[in-house]
Design a protein around this motif. Structure first.
Motif, PDB file in Angstrom:
ATOM      1  N   THR A 159       0.858  -1.185   0.000  1.00 59.65           N
ATOM      2  CA  THR A 159       0.000   0.000   0.000  1.00 59.65           C
ATOM      3  C   THR A 159       0.893   1.232   0.000  1.00 59.65           C
ATOM      4  N   GLU A 160       0.338   2.352  -0.443  1.00 56.56           N
ATOM      5  CA  GLU A 160       1.123   3.572  -0.556  1.00 56.56           C
ATOM      6  C   GLU A 160       0.217   4.781  -0.374  1.00 56.56           C
ATOM      7  N   SER A 161       0.600   5.676   0.517  1.00 54.59           N
ATOM      8  CA  SER A 161      -0.089   6.951   0.666  1.00 54.59           C
ATOM      9  C   SER A 161       0.759   8.020   0.002  1.00 54.59           C
ATOM     10  N   VAL A 162       0.185   8.704  -0.986  1.00 55.80           N
ATOM     11  CA  VAL A 162       0.949   9.655  -1.791  1.00 55.80           C
ATOM     12  C   VAL A 162       0.242  11.000  -1.868  1.00 55.80           C
ATOM     13  N   SER A 163       1.020  12.048  -1.997  1.00 49.08           N
ATOM     14  CA  SER A 163       0.453  13.362  -2.223  1.00 49.08           C
ATOM     15  C   SER A 163      -0.242  13.396  -3.575  1.00 49.08           C
ATOM     16  N   THR A 185      -8.332   5.548  -3.135  1.00 51.34           N
ATOM     17  CA  THR A 185      -9.259   6.373  -2.380  1.00 51.34           C
ATOM     18  C   THR A 185      -8.498   7.562  -1.822  1.00 51.34           C
ATOM     19  N   CYS A 186      -9.183   8.440  -1.071  1.00 52.27           N
ATOM     20  CA  CYS A 186      -8.534   9.592  -0.446  1.00 52.27           C
ATOM     21  C   CYS A 186      -7.875   9.182   0.867  1.00 52.27           C
ATOM     22  N   ASP A 187      -6.930  10.009   1.319  1.00 52.04           N
ATOM     23  CA  ASP A 187      -6.185   9.684   2.530  1.00 52.04           C
ATOM     24  C   ASP A 187      -5.516  10.942   3.048  1.00 52.04           C
ATOM     25  N   GLY A 188      -5.004  10.871   4.258  1.00 46.64           N
ATOM     26  CA  GLY A 188      -4.145  11.923   4.772  1.00 46.64           C
ATOM     27  C   GLY A 188      -4.853  13.064   5.466  1.00 46.64           C
TER      28      GLY A 188
END
Length: 207
Positions: A159-163, A185-188
């Motif tokens: 998994t990866e959370s990216v700008s 999906t959205c995150d952060g």
């Protein structure tokens, strides 16, 4: 909030990368630019040999109808998502926040290539289908059923959370010989306008 719309410019070359804008509905927006996914059909390759899947006269693979992620108790039908008139990729409408969608410009899940499923995290109506996507990890089972009732199991590889301003478009949409699946999906955190600044991407490969 919703996952990203991707605006892309048309290209004469099937594998050319153009520019897109990541933009979200229901108040979740970004104005960052990144390369677009390849402009090719999700159901066939223009160079497919005669008699192979996707070639003239060959039976086309069935479209995906449902996605299930048992570990987070997600089961959702899949709506087809194409392009809006302004060139952005559609996302499910806010009132159908508990329904995920399959981007038809990507591969059919279970076929060679990267298939992309998009779902909201939250909408103005509350919790949405991919709200708990951040809880899954490597090894998680994802099941996609097609319109003919056939299922393909995918195993999460990362998994990866990216700008949203640095969305890894080539990594997500680029050509691959794997039978790959990506969930977005959205995150952060939230910006000053109350919009999530990141996207969560789940990478998986068919068993």
């Amino acid at each position: 909030m919703s996952p990203a719309h991707h605006r892309r410019q048309r290209s004469a070359a099937p594998t050319a990368l153009a520019c897109l804008t990541l933009a979200l509905v229901t108040g979740c927006t970004s104005h960052a630019a990144a390369p677009s996914p390849p402009t090719r059909s999700p159901t066939h390759s223009p160079t497919a040999p005669a008699g192979s899947p996707g070639s003239p006269g060959a039976e086309q693979p069935a479209a995906p109808a449902q996605v299930a992620i048992p570990s987070i108790k997600v089961t959702s039908s899949l709506m087809p998502l194409g392009l809006n008139a302004d060139g952005t990729v559609e996302v499910p409408p806010a009132e159908k926040g508990m329904t995920a969608g399959w981007y038809t410009g990507s591969a059919i899940p279970g076929e060679r290539g990267a298939a992309v499923l998009i779902g909201h995290n939250d909408t103005r109506f509350g919790r949405a289908v991919f709200h708990d996507l951040k809880k899954i990890g490597k090894g998680t089972d994802i099941v996609v059923r097609n319109e003919q009732g056939q299922t393909t199991h995918f195993t999460v590889t990362g998994t990866e959370s990216v700008s949203k301003q640095a969305f890894p478009t080539k990594k997500v949409y680029g050509r691959t010989d794997d039978r790959a699946l990506r969930l977005i999906t959205c995150d952060g955190a939230f910006d000053a306008q109350g919009h999530p600044v990141d996207n969560l991407i789940v990478y998986a490969t068919a068993r």
